[in-house]
Design an enzyme around this catalytic site. Sequence first.
Site, PDB file in Angstrom:
ATOM      1  N   GLY A 104       0.823  -1.218   0.000  1.00  0.00           N
ATOM      2  CA  GLY A 104       0.000   0.000   0.000  1.00  0.00           C
ATOM      3  C   GLY A 104       0.847   1.253   0.000  1.00  0.00           C
ATOM      4  O   GLY A 104       0.342   2.343   0.230  1.00  0.00           O
ATOM      5  N   GLU A 106       1.925   3.089  -2.194  1.00  0.00           N
ATOM      6  CA  GLU A 106       1.490   4.170  -3.088  1.00  0.00           C
ATOM      7  C   GLU A 106       0.215   4.842  -2.566  1.00  0.00           C
ATOM      8  O   GLU A 106      -0.190   5.869  -3.059  1.00  0.00           O
ATOM      9  CB  GLU A 106       1.204   3.603  -4.482  1.00  0.00           C
ATOM     10  CG  GLU A 106       2.386   3.618  -5.412  1.00  0.00           C
ATOM     11  CD  GLU A 106       3.591   2.863  -4.897  1.00  0.00           C
ATOM     12  OE1 GLU A 106       3.440   1.714  -4.424  1.00  0.00           O
ATOM     13  OE2 GLU A 106       4.698   3.421  -4.917  1.00  0.00           O
ATOM     14  N   THR A 163       6.497   0.193   3.163  1.00  0.00           N
ATOM     15  CA  THR A 163       5.870  -1.127   3.301  1.00  0.00           C
ATOM     16  C   THR A 163       6.825  -2.243   2.905  1.00  0.00           C
ATOM     17  O   THR A 163       7.695  -2.069   2.050  1.00  0.00           O
ATOM     18  CB  THR A 163       4.597  -1.210   2.436  1.00  0.00           C
ATOM     19  OG1 THR A 163       4.926  -0.777   1.119  1.00  0.00           O
ATOM     20  CG2 THR A 163       3.500  -0.333   3.005  1.00  0.00           C
ATOM     21  N   ASP A 228      10.317   6.117  -5.798  1.00  0.00           N
ATOM     22  CA  ASP A 228       9.732   4.774  -5.668  1.00  0.00           C
ATOM     23  C   ASP A 228      10.817   3.699  -5.734  1.00  0.00           C
ATOM     24  O   ASP A 228      10.575   2.589  -6.200  1.00  0.00           O
ATOM     25  CB  ASP A 228       8.648   4.529  -6.743  1.00  0.00           C
ATOM     26  CG  ASP A 228       7.820   3.293  -6.456  1.00  0.00           C
ATOM     27  OD1 ASP A 228       7.882   2.784  -5.322  1.00  0.00           O
ATOM     28  OD2 ASP A 228       7.123   2.818  -7.366  1.00  0.00           O
ATOM     29  N   ASN A 316      12.800  -5.574 -10.597  1.00  0.00           N
ATOM     30  CA  ASN A 316      11.644  -5.508  -9.698  1.00  0.00           C
ATOM     31  C   ASN A 316      11.497  -6.841  -8.976  1.00  0.00           C
ATOM     32  O   ASN A 316      12.492  -7.529  -8.754  1.00  0.00           O
ATOM     33  CB  ASN A 316      10.400  -5.080 -10.497  1.00  0.00           C
ATOM     34  CG  ASN A 316       9.368  -4.393  -9.616  1.00  0.00           C
ATOM     35  OD1 ASN A 316       8.900  -4.961  -8.632  1.00  0.00           O
ATOM     36  ND2 ASN A 316       9.016  -3.171  -9.961  1.00  0.00           N
ATOM     37  N   CYS A 532      -8.223   6.145 -12.913  1.00  0.00           N
ATOM     38  CA  CYS A 532      -8.715   5.000 -13.681  1.00  0.00           C
ATOM     39  C   CYS A 532      -7.653   4.287 -14.516  1.00  0.00           C
ATOM     40  O   CYS A 532      -7.756   3.095 -14.784  1.00  0.00           O
ATOM     41  CB  CYS A 532      -9.835   5.436 -14.626  1.00  0.00           C
ATOM     42  SG  CYS A 532     -10.949   6.695 -13.970  1.00  0.00           S
ATOM     43  N   MET A 575     -15.050  -3.760  -9.015  1.00  0.00           N
ATOM     44  CA  MET A 575     -15.106  -2.338  -9.354  1.00  0.00           C
ATOM     45  C   MET A 575     -15.734  -1.613  -8.158  1.00  0.00           C
ATOM     46  O   MET A 575     -16.949  -1.461  -8.064  1.00  0.00           O
ATOM     47  CB  MET A 575     -15.934  -2.131 -10.635  1.00  0.00           C
ATOM     48  CG  MET A 575     -16.195  -0.670 -10.997  1.00  0.00           C
ATOM     49  SD  MET A 575     -14.708   0.308 -11.261  1.00  0.00           S
ATOM     50  CE  MET A 575     -15.356   1.961 -11.015  1.00  0.00           C
TER      51      MET A 575
HETATM   52 CA    CA Z   1       6.200   1.440  -4.693  1.00  0.00          CA
END
Ligand code: CA
Length: 606
Positions: A104, A106, A163, A228, A316, A532, A575
């Site tokens: 979480g 972000e 996190t 990030d 990553n 979105c 959604m």
């Molecule tokens: Ca991140």
Amino acid sequence: MYTSGAWGFVYALDAKTGKEIWRYDPNVDASYGRRACCDVVNRGVAVWKGKVYVGTLDGYMVCLNAADGKELWRKDSFTDRTKAYTITSAPQVAGNIVMIGNSGGEYGVRGYITAYDLNSGEQKWRFFIVPGDPKFPYEHEEMKMAAKTWDPNSDWNTGGGGTVWGAAAYDPELNLLYVGTGNSTPYPIWYRSPSGGDNLFLSSILAINPDNGKLKWHYQTTPGELWDYTATMNNILADLEIDGKKRKVIMQAPKNGFYYVLERETGELISAEKYTRVNWASHVDLKTGRPVLTENGGWYKDEPKLVIPYLGGGHNWPPMSYNPVTGLVYIPERTIPQVYKSYDNYKWKPDEDNTALDYANSSNWSLVKDQIKSPQDTMMTESLLAWDPVKQKAARKIEGGAPDGGTLSTPELVFQGTRTGYLRVHDAKTGKLLKEIFTGTGIMASPNTYKIDGVQYVAVMAAFGGAPTCCYYGDAVFHEYENKGRLLVFKLGGSATPLPAKRNIPPIPAPPTMELDTAKVARGKQLYYQYCETCHGVGGDGTNTLHPDLLRLPEAKHKLFKEIVLGGLLAKYGMASFGNSLKEKDVEAVQEYLVSQQKKAYLQSR
Ligand code: CA
């Protein structure tokens, strides 16, 4: 064989035949999907003495009976359910505890890890990664140290991030648990800790005594993190001979582009070199342990900056692997540049991206044209990189062929899957491609291998998760084949791999008749990219995503647009309602933008 799937489902399978023995449904409320930045993924289970442990997307640490999948205990690991926490990582067993982190970063949360007794599930300790509001007492003494590296007037409501969502590691001999920590929220430090500071323990590797939750040492890869640059990539523990001395090391290739080798008992930095293209720092100073920033590594407050690697990093979560025979580490590496530009105003909002980064301009090179020194600066490359961690340099680089899945090393071979649907086998020494098998399913996870009754198997979890659209490369196989998650298991002399069905992409329907207002469409575009785009794709075009394609919304759904977006009409299908973020007029603007996009696409398709 035990494996997890989306949401925190767990599957027990006969490892020889693939027959399902049992499955566990964590019964997660689908509206939690909105809180997951990069799909409702789960990175695996832990198995220990007849028990299977899993973290569920909605925050429960669950212990199952390995024999029948029955729940033995279930603990709520979230401290604050008003914040957009999720769990996507695998638990880690260390000594007498099982540890779980959370996700979480972000979305504006405060990261921490929690340890539970392996048998009873009793909570043993909790370690916060970043300090909380100084008006409240420190939860543990390490927070006092960390708080000194934050502005006391930090925006504590945003949580601070950090996190722990990647793969942890445990050294039973030293009895140390290693975790990597994530980035901040918001990314721009001037919004969260206005006077700057290192902001411990963001983007760090921590060594913790699992018996009491006390910090043994820490190493911060990216002080004052802005990009990030999480350090949540997998940690490899190995014994290396460096300068004639046997060293017990921990190694990580975090997003920031440097390959770190640390002494794992003390946290001493042995070496750090660029494993990919990096422009935000020139090098890591081995005396101070700190990166030395370049112009590009400055605050992107007043002017946008061209930064390499991008927010997804030079490497990553798809794991790298170490082969002690060749002495090489095999890394799924990529070089991707990004324009970093922040929003002018930032205020924490619930359940949404709180990074304050202007994603719509991520590839707008015109904003940074003075910073482009060579054509390479705006180019993307990727490779299967064979890295020598002792010499800290590439032994070999295999470019092309979408080498982005996690790797598995055996003494003689390297296995890797690709988003283009191949499982590849390379010679570990020469890198030569020995075999490739087309599966029709994109592969991100690293393969696994095991032997039963003298037969060696290679297993891999296949299918592409719905990570943000930046990852939806045009060559990904899910554009052509249906993307259903499956476990593929191979053996020598096995049968042909069954391919999934081909995708059937319907034509774009005629858009609903609607008066379009230019200013409203422009505002709708801005909102669309903010709320979105991560799920539904660039410009509303969802053919490249795993979510409903908004350019192909039928008229009936357009009529229910507000009920869906604000009313949560389709919440049980994932959604969730955006009623806590968007007003009615915002939703109208988004819809007008989508209709304008659909109109363009419809006319083009005819
Ligand atoms: Ca991140």
